[in-house]
Structures are given as structure tokens and as C-alpha cells.
Design a protein around this motif. Structure first.
Motif, PDB file in Angstrom:
ATOM      1  N   TRP A  48      -8.064  -6.118   5.256  1.00  0.00           N
ATOM      2  CA  TRP A  48      -7.305  -5.601   6.342  1.00  0.00           C
ATOM      3  C   TRP A  48      -8.025  -4.176   6.513  1.00  0.00           C
ATOM      4  CZ3 TRP A  48      -3.198  -7.358   8.996  1.00  0.00           C
ATOM      5  CH2 TRP A  48      -2.740  -8.693   8.584  1.00  0.00           C
ATOM      6  N   LYS A  49      -7.573  -3.787   8.034  1.00  0.00           N
ATOM      7  CA  LYS A  49      -7.862  -2.407   8.302  1.00  0.00           C
ATOM      8  C   LYS A  49      -6.268  -1.934   8.569  1.00  0.00           C
ATOM      9  CE  LYS A  49     -11.019  -0.947  10.992  1.00  0.00           C
ATOM     10  NZ  LYS A  49     -11.960  -0.927  11.953  1.00  0.00           N
ATOM     11  N   ILE A  50      -6.090  -0.962   7.937  1.00  0.00           N
ATOM     12  CA  ILE A  50      -4.452  -0.382   8.057  1.00  0.00           C
ATOM     13  C   ILE A  50      -4.467   1.001   8.218  1.00  0.00           C
ATOM     14  CG2 ILE A  50      -2.324  -0.093   6.902  1.00  0.00           C
ATOM     15  CD1 ILE A  50      -2.917  -2.781   5.259  1.00  0.00           C
ATOM     16  N   ALA A  51      -3.933   1.579   9.513  1.00  0.00           N
ATOM     17  CA  ALA A  51      -3.693   2.999   9.665  1.00  0.00           C
ATOM     18  C   ALA A  51      -3.118   3.734   8.707  1.00  0.00           C
ATOM     19  CB  ALA A  51      -2.915   3.015  11.089  1.00  0.00           C
ATOM     20  N   VAL A  52      -3.555   4.782   8.044  1.00  0.00           N
ATOM     21  CA  VAL A  52      -3.067   5.753   7.207  1.00  0.00           C
ATOM     22  C   VAL A  52      -1.587   6.195   7.752  1.00  0.00           C
ATOM     23  CG1 VAL A  52      -3.341   8.059   6.373  1.00  0.00           C
ATOM     24  CG2 VAL A  52      -5.344   6.522   6.307  1.00  0.00           C
ATOM     25  N   GLY A  53      -1.413   6.411   9.168  1.00  0.00           N
ATOM     26  CA  GLY A  53      -0.334   6.849   9.491  1.00  0.00           C
ATOM     27  C   GLY A  53       0.709   5.751   9.533  1.00  0.00           C
ATOM     28  N   GLN A 111       5.994  12.996  -3.969  1.00  0.00           N
ATOM     29  CA  GLN A 111       6.657  12.104  -3.374  1.00  0.00           C
ATOM     30  C   GLN A 111       5.650  10.991  -2.708  1.00  0.00           C
ATOM     31  OE1 GLN A 111       8.169  13.966   0.196  1.00  0.00           O
ATOM     32  NE2 GLN A 111      10.193  15.219  -0.719  1.00  0.00           N
ATOM     33  N   ALA A 112       6.307   9.859  -2.893  1.00  0.00           N
ATOM     34  CA  ALA A 112       5.576   8.527  -2.710  1.00  0.00           C
ATOM     35  C   ALA A 112       6.386   7.939  -1.349  1.00  0.00           C
ATOM     36  CB  ALA A 112       5.330   7.575  -3.752  1.00  0.00           C
ATOM     37  N   ARG A 113       5.783   7.117  -0.422  1.00  0.00           N
ATOM     38  CA  ARG A 113       5.958   6.511   0.272  1.00  0.00           C
ATOM     39  C   ARG A 113       5.209   4.961   0.554  1.00  0.00           C
ATOM     40  NH1 ARG A 113       3.518   6.409   5.457  1.00  0.00           N
ATOM     41  NH2 ARG A 113       1.489   7.419   5.794  1.00  0.00           N
ATOM     42  N   ILE A 114       5.863   3.968   1.379  1.00  0.00           N
ATOM     43  CA  ILE A 114       5.265   2.762   1.678  1.00  0.00           C
ATOM     44  C   ILE A 114       4.466   2.722   2.928  1.00  0.00           C
ATOM     45  CG2 ILE A 114       5.290   0.390   2.020  1.00  0.00           C
ATOM     46  CD1 ILE A 114       8.177   0.536   0.455  1.00  0.00           C
ATOM     47  N   VAL A 115       3.323   2.664   2.959  1.00  0.00           N
ATOM     48  CA  VAL A 115       2.390   2.606   4.001  1.00  0.00           C
ATOM     49  C   VAL A 115       2.487   1.405   4.689  1.00  0.00           C
ATOM     50  CG1 VAL A 115       0.032   2.768   4.933  1.00  0.00           C
ATOM     51  CG2 VAL A 115       0.972   4.435   3.286  1.00  0.00           C
ATOM     52  N   GLU A 143     -11.183   9.098   7.754  1.00  0.00           N
ATOM     53  CA  GLU A 143      -9.874   8.995   6.799  1.00  0.00           C
ATOM     54  C   GLU A 143      -8.734   8.761   7.497  1.00  0.00           C
ATOM     55  OE1 GLU A 143      -9.641  12.654   4.111  1.00  0.00           O
ATOM     56  OE2 GLU A 143     -11.450  11.721   3.027  1.00  0.00           O
ATOM     57  N   GLN A 144      -8.689   8.046   8.727  1.00  0.00           N
ATOM     58  CA  GLN A 144      -7.428   7.500   9.558  1.00  0.00           C
ATOM     59  C   GLN A 144      -7.256   6.005   9.167  1.00  0.00           C
ATOM     60  OE1 GLN A 144      -6.057   9.802  11.443  1.00  0.00           O
ATOM     61  NE2 GLN A 144      -7.391  11.110  10.057  1.00  0.00           N
ATOM     62  N   THR A 145      -8.340   5.487   8.515  1.00  0.00           N
ATOM     63  CA  THR A 145      -7.845   4.052   8.220  1.00  0.00           C
ATOM     64  C   THR A 145      -8.067   3.507   6.957  1.00  0.00           C
ATOM     65  OG1 THR A 145      -8.565   3.519  10.555  1.00  0.00           O
ATOM     66  CG2 THR A 145      -8.668   1.517   8.879  1.00  0.00           C
ATOM     67  N   LEU A 146      -7.419   2.909   6.101  1.00  0.00           N
ATOM     68  CA  LEU A 146      -7.509   2.147   4.939  1.00  0.00           C
ATOM     69  C   LEU A 146      -7.958   0.734   4.908  1.00  0.00           C
ATOM     70  CD1 LEU A 146      -4.052   3.478   3.506  1.00  0.00           C
ATOM     71  CD2 LEU A 146      -6.411   4.140   2.519  1.00  0.00           C
ATOM     72  N   PHE A 147      -9.072   0.493   4.146  1.00  0.00           N
ATOM     73  CA  PHE A 147      -9.393  -0.890   4.127  1.00  0.00           C
ATOM     74  C   PHE A 147      -9.079  -1.321   2.762  1.00  0.00           C
ATOM     75  CE2 PHE A 147     -12.710   1.116   6.502  1.00  0.00           C
ATOM     76  CZ  PHE A 147     -13.062   0.354   7.641  1.00  0.00           C
ATOM     77  N   VAL A 206       0.948  -1.013   0.169  1.00  0.00           N
ATOM     78  CA  VAL A 206      -0.115  -0.057  -0.096  1.00  0.00           C
ATOM     79  C   VAL A 206       0.775   1.174  -0.114  1.00  0.00           C
ATOM     80  CG1 VAL A 206      -1.837   1.280   1.212  1.00  0.00           C
ATOM     81  CG2 VAL A 206      -1.906  -1.150   1.393  1.00  0.00           C
ATOM     82  N   LEU A 207       0.698   2.006  -1.058  1.00  0.00           N
ATOM     83  CA  LEU A 207       1.462   3.481  -1.290  1.00  0.00           C
ATOM     84  C   LEU A 207       0.794   4.630  -0.974  1.00  0.00           C
ATOM     85  CD1 LEU A 207       3.324   2.337  -4.379  1.00  0.00           C
ATOM     86  CD2 LEU A 207       3.907   1.766  -2.260  1.00  0.00           C
ATOM     87  N   GLU A 208       1.523   5.586  -0.384  1.00  0.00           N
ATOM     88  CA  GLU A 208       0.687   6.915  -0.417  1.00  0.00           C
ATOM     89  C   GLU A 208       1.720   7.765  -1.368  1.00  0.00           C
ATOM     90  OE1 GLU A 208      -0.176   9.305   3.589  1.00  0.00           O
ATOM     91  OE2 GLU A 208       2.065   9.985   2.999  1.00  0.00           O
ATOM     92  N   TYR A 209       0.847   8.666  -1.947  1.00  0.00           N
ATOM     93  CA  TYR A 209       1.601   9.693  -3.076  1.00  0.00           C
ATOM     94  C   TYR A 209       1.015  11.066  -2.593  1.00  0.00           C
ATOM     95  CZ  TYR A 209       2.699  12.055  -7.320  1.00  0.00           C
ATOM     96  OH  TYR A 209       3.243  12.978  -8.000  1.00  0.00           O
TER      97      TYR A 209
END
Length: 368
Positions: free
Chosen positions: A232-237, A198-202, A218-222, A189-192
Motif C-alpha cells: 500500500w501507499k498511505i498518506a502520512v497525514g 503521544q500515539a495515533r492511528i494512521v 516523507e509524505q507517503t508510507l509504503f 499503522v501507527l504514528e508516535y
């Protein structure tokens, strides 16, 4: 004659044991398939879809409604179609030259697309295509699959496989099949950040990372993990989180699902729609902890590979994991139901390979 047969047998055995294949299978423990019971009890609520012609296009893998009130549809040709909700005035909105599998709209009306062959694209309201990212830290984004855009502009993407890029392996199906058979779990899961480019790996360590949506705050990604039948539930942070390691930043919402979960879509009343591209297959699960057997099977002609049957299936759930609706068509007349796009009056059914867009009147299957 016997000597010739013996030599041929040795050659055949050597082929099935040693001929090179592109995968290095990893052993894993597949849970016993639950079957169609409980909240997934077999039904025909997805049968008898009404169909909208796509004018010789196929594979409406992702469907979304734009701010202009029109439906946008990503299809196998690399086109993104645009049409009225009733199916009229179909036109080609844009062409990416690849295969868009998922997209979302940003606050400026740009269509942000995960093109499995190209990368992360921005398509302006007039159809101009711009590359946003195809690498992260000099590492290719090999299999961009799904996208969701947060209200602050951040873009979240699933990169399904770090091993098999569709552009290298003959297309999205071939690459996904290799990744899921291998089970090396290289999905991410990536964040751009479009402002900083810039991109990073979540998070990483997913067996074919697929559909993705944000929670209402908007604090969690399904995130769907197709290869292991999970959501999965994965924290945005989270930052470069290995989901194989226990962490308060990631938890499994659904495990041991009856099929391969594909796309995720937000619907009305805070529900989330999930589609199953295929049901489980007992032979595939049997081979989960048998890497050598998976290599041998891959050396057979494709006609002999164990493939899941066609079975229509979508479901809607709440953010805390309550299943609200479960719609099925055991005949699989509409192939590979990847998810549902919910509008005010209709449910549009997404598909990997259908040659039309299926839909149902909401009131007939969901009630008021």
C-alpha cells in the motif's frame, strides 16, 4: 464392534466440527496466484549466497547500518548484534528480552525498535533500553513489527495484529499464522510523537501489516499487507483511515504478488527493497472464502497444515511501482528471505530463521 466404531466416528466428526479454536475466520476472495512470470520470472540470482556466522544466533530478521559504519542485526534470542560489514568483531549490542522484528535510527543515534513481545523501544548508543510505548489510547500495541523514523522525529510503526499478540500465543510465527488464517484484518499503522509521548492511528484494516518505509519526500508510507499479498501507499497525514473504504489517502501499489511480502528497506538510487518470506500456496488460497474449512484444518496436528514451500525471493522497486530487480533462489537454501539491506558494495539478505547472515557483492547481481 460396529457400535464402538460408530461412536468413535461421531466423536471424531464432532471434534473436527466443534472443538474450540482461537480464530474466527473471515471470508475473503484471494486472487489467482500469478506464479513466477513477467517481472518475477523464475531465476537463480539469489543463489550461492556468501555467509557470515552469527555465533549460534539465528533469525537475522532486520539488518541496518548505523552511523558508526557497523551492521546492527535483530535476532530471535532478543539480542541485537553489532559487527563490522565484513562479519568481524561480532558482539551483543543490546538485549531487549523479547523479539525485535524491525528498527530504525533517530537523529540522536538511538535505535528505535519494534519488539513484538515488548512494544516500541528506544535503545541508546551505549545499549540502554527504554520503553517508548506499548499502548495507544489504553489499547495494547499487540504486535509491533516494523519501524521507520522521519526526519522530523516522528516514528511510524506497523502493529500487525489487533487480535494475536506473540507474547500470548507462543511467539511471532504462531501469532502471525493465526492472524493470517483468520483474516480479520486488524493490522494498523501507527504514528508516535516522541516529544509529546503521544500515539495515533494512521490507518487500520490491514491483514497483517508488516514492512514500512517512507517516500523520499516523507509524505507517503509504503506498507506491506502480508496476509493479502499487497503493498500500500498511505498518506502520512491520514487519520484512523479504514483502508477497506476507498480514499485518496490510500492506494494499492502492488496487488496479487507471488508471495507473502515481509520487510521493506530503502536502498541506493531511491529504490525500495521488498522480501518475500514464503511463496503462495494453492490450498491456502483455495480456503480463502471457506471459513469453516479453515477452522477444521486448524484442528488437525500441525504436520498436516498446508504450509508454503521455502523459496528465496527479494525484489527492488521504485516509488511509482516499477520493478527494477528480482532475485530468486527456487531451492530456498537460505530460508524466509524477508528483505535486503543495501550498502555501498553488498546486499545483505534478511531472514526469519537462517543461522547466518547471507550477502552478495552488488556488482555481481545489480551491475554498476
Amino acid at each position: 464392534m460396529k457400535k464402538i466404531l460408530a461412536i468413535l466416528l461421531i466423536i471424531l466428526v464432532a471434534y473436527f466440527l466443534f472443538w474450540p479454536v482461537p480464530i474466527e475466520p473471515v471470508s475473503w476472495n484471494a486472487p489467482g496466484a500469478p506464479g513466477y512470470t513477467g517481472p518475477h520470472t523464475s531465476n537463480d540470482r539469489l543463489a550461492e549466497l556468501q555467509l557470515i556466522s552469527l555465533n549460534d544466533e539465528e533469525g537475522p530478521e532486520h539488518v541496518a547500518m548505523g552511523e558508526d559504519g557497523k551492521l546492527y542485526i535483530a535476532v530471535a534470542s532478543g539480542n541485537i548484534l553489532r559487527l563490522n560489514p565484513d562479519g568481524t568483531t561480532l558482539e551483543i549490542f543490546a538485549h531487549t528480552g523479547g523479539r525485535v522484528l524491525g528498527f530504525d535510527f533517530d537523529s540522536d543515534g538511538n535505535l528505535i525498535a519494534a519488539d513484538a513481545m515488548q512494544g516500541i523501544l528506544s535503545i541508546s548508543p551505549n545499549g540502554n533500553v527504554t520503553m517508548l510505548a506499548d499502548h495507544i489510547h489504553n489499547d495494547p500495541i499487540r504486535y509491533p513489527n516494523s519501524v521507520v523514523v522521519a526526519s522530523n522525529g516522528m516514528i511510524y510503526i506497523t502493529d500487525s495484529s489487533g487480535r494475536f499478540a506473540p507474547s500470548d500465543w507462543g511467539g511471532t510465527f504462531e501469532a502471525s499464522m493465526l492472524d493470517i488464517v483468520e483474516q480479520s484484518a486488524t493490522g494498523r499503522v501507527l504514528e508516535y510523537n516522541p516529544k509529546l509521548n503521544q500515539a495515533r492511528i494512521v490507518a487500520r484494516g490491514l491483514s497483517f501489516a508488516n514492512g514500512i518505509v517512507l517516500s523520499s519526500d516523507e509524505q507517503t508510507l509504503f506498507v506491506n499487507e502480508t496476509g493479502r499479498y499487497r503493498v500500500w501507499k498511505i498518506a502520512v497525514g491520514a487519520d484512523n483511515l479504514d483502508i477497506s473504504q476507498q480514499s485518496p489517502l490510500a492506494s494499492i501499489l502492488f496487488d496479487n504478488l507471488p508471495g507473502y511480502p515481509d520487510n521493506l528497506m530503502r536502498g541506493d538510487k531511491n529504490r525500495i527493497w521488498l522480501g518475500f518470506a514464503k511463496p503462495r500456496n494453492t490450498i491456502i488460497d483455495f480456503m480463502a472464502d471457506k471459513p469453516l474449512l479453515r477452522k477444521i484444518v486448524l484442528r488437525f496436528p500441525r504436520i498436516f497444515w498446508p504450509m508454503p514451500e521455502t523459496y528465496g525471493h527479494v525484489m527492488a522497486f521504485t516509488e511509482d511501482g516499477k520493478i527494477l530487480h528480482d532475485l530468486q533462489d527456487p531451492t530456498g537454501a537460505y530460508p524466509e528471505t524477508t528483505s535486503v539491506t543495501e550498502t555501498e558494495n553488498r546486499l545483505y539478505i534478511q531472514s526469519l530463521h537462517a543461522s547466518s547472515l547471507g550477502w552478495l557483492a552488488k556488482e555481481t547481481v545489480l551491475g554498476n
